[in-house]
Design an enzyme around this catalytic site. Structure first.
Site, mmCIF file in Angstrom:
data_model
loop_
_atom_site.group_PDB
_atom_site.id
_atom_site.type_symbol
_atom_site.label_atom_id
_atom_site.label_comp_id
_atom_site.label_asym_id
_atom_site.label_seq_id
_atom_site.Cartn_x
_atom_site.Cartn_y
_atom_site.Cartn_z
ATOM 1 N N LYS A 173 3.048 11.351 6.840
ATOM 2 C CA LYS A 173 2.205 11.166 8.019
ATOM 3 C C LYS A 173 2.756 11.864 9.258
ATOM 4 O O LYS A 173 2.506 13.039 9.456
ATOM 5 C CB LYS A 173 1.940 9.679 8.251
ATOM 6 C CG LYS A 173 1.115 9.049 7.126
ATOM 7 C CD LYS A 173 0.568 7.702 7.494
ATOM 8 C CE LYS A 173 -0.153 7.051 6.324
ATOM 9 N NZ LYS A 173 -1.359 7.768 5.884
ATOM 10 N N ASP A 182 9.600 2.736 1.729
ATOM 11 C CA ASP A 182 8.411 3.520 2.059
ATOM 12 C C ASP A 182 8.198 3.423 3.567
ATOM 13 O O ASP A 182 7.629 2.467 4.070
ATOM 14 C CB ASP A 182 7.192 2.969 1.299
ATOM 15 C CG ASP A 182 5.915 3.744 1.591
ATOM 16 O OD1 ASP A 182 5.872 4.478 2.609
ATOM 17 O OD2 ASP A 182 4.944 3.587 0.829
ATOM 18 N N PHE A 203 0.866 -1.179 0.000
ATOM 19 C CA PHE A 203 0.000 0.000 0.000
ATOM 20 C C PHE A 203 0.901 1.227 0.000
ATOM 21 O O PHE A 203 1.560 1.535 0.994
ATOM 22 C CB PHE A 203 -0.942 0.054 1.191
ATOM 23 C CG PHE A 203 -1.860 1.255 1.125
ATOM 24 C CD1 PHE A 203 -3.017 1.203 0.365
ATOM 25 C CD2 PHE A 203 -1.538 2.437 1.770
ATOM 26 C CE1 PHE A 203 -3.841 2.323 0.248
ATOM 27 C CE2 PHE A 203 -2.359 3.554 1.661
ATOM 28 C CZ PHE A 203 -3.511 3.501 0.906
#
Length: 404
Positions: free
Chosen positions: A259, A230, A145
Site C-alpha cells: 500500500k 502483516d 484480512f
C-alpha cells in the site's frame, strides 16, 4: 434542472456498465486530487479520510514522489528481474535498513507479499526447522484480512471473501484474535509461522489486548516459529510509528509491506526478513515480472526516505491524538465504540441510528469520504498530510451526520 447538468449520475452508470460488480463504491466520480482533498467530475471537493486504505499515507500527488515518478518515466520503467537496473539496489538497501532486516524481496500487491510470506515460511520450516514434507501449518487469527487470492481466502472468516471459492488450501489453523492461550494451544511441532495483523484493519481497526503482541513474540521464539507481521495497512507511519509492532516493543521475524510503499502512484509490496529466513529462496523458486521494477523502486525509495526522517510518524501520532479525542467526544452521541491508533480509527455507529453505509453516504454529501465495513462500522484513515483544521472539519461533519 440543475440535476440534469450534473455529470456524476451518467459517469456512475457508465463505470458500472462493463465491469464485474466486485465493489460497491460510493457514487462519487473523482477526477483530480491534491494532498488530502479530491475533486469530482462536477467540481465538488471532498476531504479524503480513507487514503486508499493507507495506500495514500503521503497524500495525493506528493511532490517528491511525483517528481521521482516523472524522472523515472523518462528513463526506464521495466526490465524484469532477468536483468538488474540502477534503482534496485538503493530501494532494497534502504528499505532493509528501515525495517532493521538483512534482505528485501520486492513484489507488487499486498496479497503477493502475503503469498510470498507463506511460501517462505513453509520452505523455512522444511529446510531449517526440519518439519516433515507437506506437514507445515501456519496459525492465523479470526477476523483477519490478508487479501483475496484462493490461498488467502482459505483461512478467512469473512463469508463474503470466502464463500463459494473452494476447494480451499489446507495448512492453516484459525484462533481468536487477541487470545494468547488459544494461540499457544494451536502451535505444534509442525507449525512454521504465526501470521497476524498487529491491528486488524478490515475488521474495523481492532487493536489487540495489551501484552498480546509481546506474548506472541515470546511464544514464537520459544517454539521456533516465525512471527510474520502483516503491516500492509498498519505500517509505514499509519499508527504513529514506522510499524505498529514498534508500539508494543515487538520485532517480528518478517514484515509484509505494501500500500503506502508505492506512494499512491504504483503498486509496490515487499517482504523484509533476515538472511536466515529469506535466504531459503533460490533462483527460480519465486518471482514476479513486475516486482521491483525501476519505476516502482524509484518511487518507493523516496517513500522510504520520507519515512526515514520520522516526520510522518510524528505527525500521525500527534494528529491521531486530536482525531481520537474528537471521536471519543461522540461516544453516547451516536457512536458506541471508537478504536484505533494514530491516524487510523474504527467507529461503531449505533445500529439503531443508521448503518455504516448510510453514514458514509451522508458524510459524502457533506464533503468527507470514508468507508464502511461489517454493517455499522466505518473506518477513518486520512492521509498523514492532513492538518489539524481538516481533522476538526471531518469530526464536525461526522457530528452533524450523527445528529441527523
Amino acid at each position: 434542472m440543475i440535476e440534469d447538468m450534473l455529470r456524476t449520475p451518467a459517469a456512475v452508470q457508465d463505470s458500472e456498465r462493463h465491469t464485474a460488480h466486485n465493489y460497491h463504491p460510493l457514487p462519487v466520480v473523482i477526477t483530480s486530487a491534491e494532498g488530502a482533498w479530491v475533486t469530482d467530475v462536477d467540481g465538488n471537493r471532498y476531504l479524503d479520510c480513507l487514503a486508499g486504505y493507507s495506500a495514500l499515507n503521503f497524500g495525493h500527488r506528493h511532490p517528491t514522489l511525483i517528481a521521482a515518478a516523472h524522472a523515472q518515466l523518462d528513463k526506464l520503467t521495466l526490465t524484469s528481474r532477468a536483468f538488474i537496473h540502477d534503482q534496485f539496489a538503493d530501494f532494497c538497501r534502504e528499505l532493509a535498513a528501515l525495517c532493521g532486516k538483512d534482505l528485501v524481496l520486492p513484489m507488487n500487491t499486498g496479497a503477493e507479499a502475503v503469498e510470498t510470506g507463506i511460501k517462505v515460511a513453509r520452505k523455512w520450516g522444511y529446510q531449517v526447522k526440519g518439519v516433515p514434507a507437506g506437514q507445515a501449518n501456519i496459525v492465523v487469527a479470526e477476523g483477519n484480512f490478508h487479501g483475496r487470492t484462493t490461498t488467502i481466502v482459505s483461512f478467512s472468516t469473512d463469508s463474503d471473501a470466502r464463500a463459494d471459492f473452494g476447494p480451499y488450501t489446507p495448512g492453516f489453523r484459525i484462533v481468536p484474535y487477541g487470545d494468547l492461550a488459544a494461540l499457544t494451544e494451536a502451535i505444534d511441532e509442525h507449525t512454521v509461522a504465526v501470521l497476524l495483523e498487529p491491528i486488524q484493519g478490515e475488521q474495523g481497526v481492532v487493536v489487540p489486548p495489551e501484552g498480546y503482541l509481546p506474548g506472541v513474540r515470546r511464544l514464537c521464539t520459544e517454539r521456533d516459529v516465525l512471527f510474520i507481521a502483516d503491516e500492509i495497512q498498519s505500517g509505514l507511519g499509519r499508527t504513529g510509528a514506522t510499524f505498529a509492532c514498534e508500539q508494543e516493543g515487538v520485532v517480528p521475524d518478517m514484515y509484509l509491506l505494501g500500500k503506502a510503499l508505492g506512494g499512491g502512484i504504483v503498486p509496490v509490496s515487499a517482504v523484509a526478513a533476515d538472511a536466515d529466513v529469506l535466504g531459503v529462496l533460490k533462483p527460480g523458486q519465486h518471482g514476479s515480472t513486475f516486482g521491483g521494477n525501476p519505476l516502482a523502486c524509484a518511487v518507493a525509495t523516496e517513500v522510504v526516505r520520507l519515512l526515514a526522517t520520522g516526520e510522518f510518524q510524528r505527525r500521525s501520532a500527534a494528529l491521531g491524538e486530536r482525531l481520537h479525542a474528537g471521536l471519543r467526544g461522540l461516544l453516547g452521541k451516536g457512536l458506541v465504540a471508537v478504536r484505533g491508533r494514530g491516524l487510523w480509527a474504527g467507529l461503531d455507529i449505533d445500529p439503531a441510528l443508521m448503518s455504516g453505509r448510510e453514514a458514509c453516504e451522508r458524510l459524502m454529501e457533506r464533503g468527507v469520504l470514508a468507508k464502511d465495513t461489517h454493517g455499522s462500522t466505518i473506518r477513518l484513515a486520512p492521509p498523514l498530510v492532513i492538518t489539524e483544521e481538516e481533522i476538526d472539519h471531518a469530526v464536525a461533519q461526522l457530528t452533524a451526520v450523527l445528529a441527523g
